[in-house]
Design a protein around this motif. Structure first.
Motif, short mmCIF file in Angstrom:
data_model
loop_
_atom_site.label_atom_id
_atom_site.label_comp_id
_atom_site.label_asym_id
_atom_site.label_seq_id
_atom_site.Cartn_x
_atom_site.Cartn_y
_atom_site.Cartn_z
N ASP A 1 0.81 -1.21 0.00
CA ASP A 1 0.00 0.00 0.00
C ASP A 1 0.85 1.28 0.00
N THR A 2 1.95 1.26 -0.75
CA THR A 2 2.74 2.49 -0.94
C THR A 2 2.98 2.68 -2.43
N ILE B 1 -1.83 -2.02 -4.00
CA ILE B 1 -2.45 -0.81 -3.45
C ILE B 1 -3.80 -1.17 -2.82
N ASN B 2 -4.03 -0.66 -1.64
CA ASN B 2 -5.28 -0.92 -0.96
C ASN B 2 -6.08 0.37 -0.73
N SER B 3 -5.41 1.43 -0.25
CA SER B 3 -6.13 2.67 0.07
C SER B 3 -6.68 3.33 -1.18
N ARG C 1 -4.88 5.04 -5.24
CA ARG C 1 -5.17 4.35 -6.49
C ARG C 1 -4.68 5.13 -7.71
#
Lengths: 280, 288
Positions: free
Chosen positions: A140-141, A221-223, A227
């Protein structure tokens, strides 16, 4: 093949050319036309190319952060693509100069090793890379995407730049060395300025690849705030709030920067493509 | 002079070091790590340890009907798109291999499908394939009457494969076109002139001059496209997630059901298959 230019063969040629162009362009025409159509016209049959009442509401919707986080996705794509392309170019400048001009044992082995990358598609790497990225605390970065994209574009960048560096006359470089320049000075003062068009093209090639990438982004990527465009647009398609006109406007705005960049270096990139093939 | 060569070699190693580290660390190591994962029951949490289970995953996969279905879908997708992109690329290249006004503009337009971001192109095609108001159904059913009724191309598992194949050919034929056109332009005109003097027909010229000259580029295109399309994920998944080719099957195993070990084993099988194909093709078909 230069045939006899009879009228009949000319007509056949024009008809075939029109068919090819129609096949190539229909999706673009649909996209652009629907992006200007008000909602009630989207479902009309037969589909019309020119809207009866063209509207800018979809573009306004896309660009309004309260309705659609398009600008945020755009910014994320821009950051990721810019850094991947920039870092990729620096690494491949050094690497391809090393391949093109310096002699050492193992060089051809390394060159062949780089080409081996062709045999590993993204889908083979995504599981181990996901595990590695998670263990390194990079999940997630944006960094996780940048380092992945740099490596994906290296083989083609090395190839394109290496070919260009070989066209710089060696005598100029030797003369500079006799005048007391070191190899590094030769690279920075002579080779790089002469290769500016090639370097810009390689940057744009890498930028386009990063701008386009979906697989790794969807896994790393999660957040929603991080995106990139392909990811954000695709996820919005599966929500019940999607509006065709707005999706088409978003597609047009996503494609425009890449198409402009490509057209600006078309001749160079297509030259590179036809000689080396390109990793997808 | 000896010292200078040493220095050159040393600099060469330093300059290539970042490339070697990047490719070693992010391509070669992951490929080996993937093999290691395929022999383990992989914990859903990547920071937790995994358990060694040997080749259990491989036995399960090779006896799983779903795997073979995905495998067949992959073969169907890859073979039709390789043939389609190559033939269409060849046809269009032959068509444009002549002088006419606006040629370079048209060449640029033909390249557009290949450079447009997949997500934009996929959205455009989704709209075209729409079951109710899409242009594709309209032309096929209402204008040409080639099909009895409108079809939900994108979401029906039965028809989505055709939509995906058409989309892939549309997107990738420009690459074949570009490579073949470059090769056509390098064929010397005197060969054709000599053939014309001997009274050769258009087809004879094509068969005995053009095709042999294109053998190498078409051979290279077929192998590259086969490798790329076997691994193809985004162009399929973004148009229709109901087409389960092997890469989509792997992706869902890994990131929808979190069976990482099993998914790693499937990717290992996929790689072995592609590698085997490359060896076979290079030896038997290209005869290198």
């Amino acid at each position: 093949m230069v045939g006899k230019d009879s009228l009949r063969s000319k007509i056949i040629f024009v008809v075939l050319l029109m068919l090819v162009l129609a096949f190539v362009l229909i999706p673009f025409v649909t996209m652009i036309s629907s992006s200007f159509k008000p909602n009630q016209e989207q479902t009309q049959l037969p589909p019309k190319i020119i809207p009866d009442n063209p509207t800018l509401e979809h573009y306004q919707g896309v660009l309004n952060p309260d309705i659609f986080p398009f600008l945020n996705y755009f910014k994320n794509s821009l950051i990721v693509a810019f850094f991947s392309a920039g870092i990729g170019v620096v690494i491949s400048i050094f690497g391809s100069y090393s391949f093109a001009r310096l002699e050492y044992t193992g060089r051809s082995v390394i060159q062949r090793g780089v080409l081996m990358v062709y045999m590993f598609g993204g889908v083979l790497l995504v599981i181990p890379l996901f595990q590695m990225i998670s263990k390194l605390g990079l999940f997630d970065t944006r960094t996780s995407l940048v380092i992945t994209y740099v490596v994906q574009t290296l083989p083609v960048s090395l190839y394109m730049l290496g070919n260009y560096f070989r066209t710089v006359p060696e005598s100029i470089e030797e003369a500079a060395i006799i005048d007391g320049c070191s190899r590094l000075e030769v690279i920075f003062r002579i080779v790089l300025p002469l290769s500016a068009p090639a370097i810009v093209s390689v940057f744009i090639y890498a930028f386009m690849i990063a701008w386009n990438e979906y697989l790794f982004a969807s896994v790393f990527i999660n957040s929603s705030s991080l995106r990139t465009l392909p990811l954000g647009l695709n996820q919005l398609f599966y929500t019940q709030h999607y509006v065709w006109g707005r999706m088409m406007a978003a597609s047009v705005l996503t494609a425009i920067p890449v198409i402009i960049l490509f057209l600006s270096v078309e001749r160079f990139i297509t030259g590179g493509l036809t000689f080396g093939g390109v990793k997808e | 002079m000896e010292i200078k060569t040493d220095q050159e070699a040393k600099l060469g190693y330093w300059l290539i070091l970042p490339t070697v580290l990047a490719i070693g660390g992010l391509i070669l190591y992951p490929v080996i790590y993937n093999l290691w994962l395929s022999l383990h029951k992989v914990n859903m949490n990547p920071t937790q340890p995994n358990t060694f289970i040997g080749i259990k995953h491989f036995i399960e996969i090779l006896t799983d009907v779903d795997f073979w279905t995905a495998f067949r879908t992959s073969i169907l997708f890859t073979s039709t798109t390789v043939v389609g992109t190559t033939l269409l690329g060849l046809g269009v290249a032959i068509l444009l291999n002549r002088k006419f006004p606006g040629r370079s503009l048209i060449r640029g337009i033909i390249l557009l499908p290949y450079v447009t971001p997949v997500i934009s192109a996929a959205f455009g095609w989704k709209y075209l394939f729409n079951p109710v108001f899409g242009m594709f159904n309209y032309i096929m059913v209402d204008v040409l009457s080639l099909m009895p009724q409108h079809i939900n191309w994108i979401e029906s598992p039965r028809y989505a494969i055709f939509a995906v194949i058409i989309f892939n050919i549309w997107r990738n034929f420009p690459f074949a076109f570009l490579m073949i056109l470059a090769e056509l332009q390098s064929i010397s005109g005197t060969l054709y002139e000599a053939a014309e003097v001997d009274g050769a027909t258009g087809w004879q010229k094509f068969k005995h001059i053009t095709l042999p000259e294109l053998k190498f580029v078409i051979g290279a295109l077929v192998i590259l496209r086969t490798i790329w399309n076997f691994y193809k994920f985004s162009e399929i998944y973004l148009l229709s997630s109901s087409v389960e080719v092997l890469p989509v099957y792997i992706y869902e195993k890994a990131f929808a059901t979190y069976s990482f070990g099993e998914a790693a084993a499937i990717s290992a099988i996929l790689f072995v298959f592609v590698f085997g194909f490359i060896l076979f093709y290079v030896r038997k078909v290209l005869e290198w």
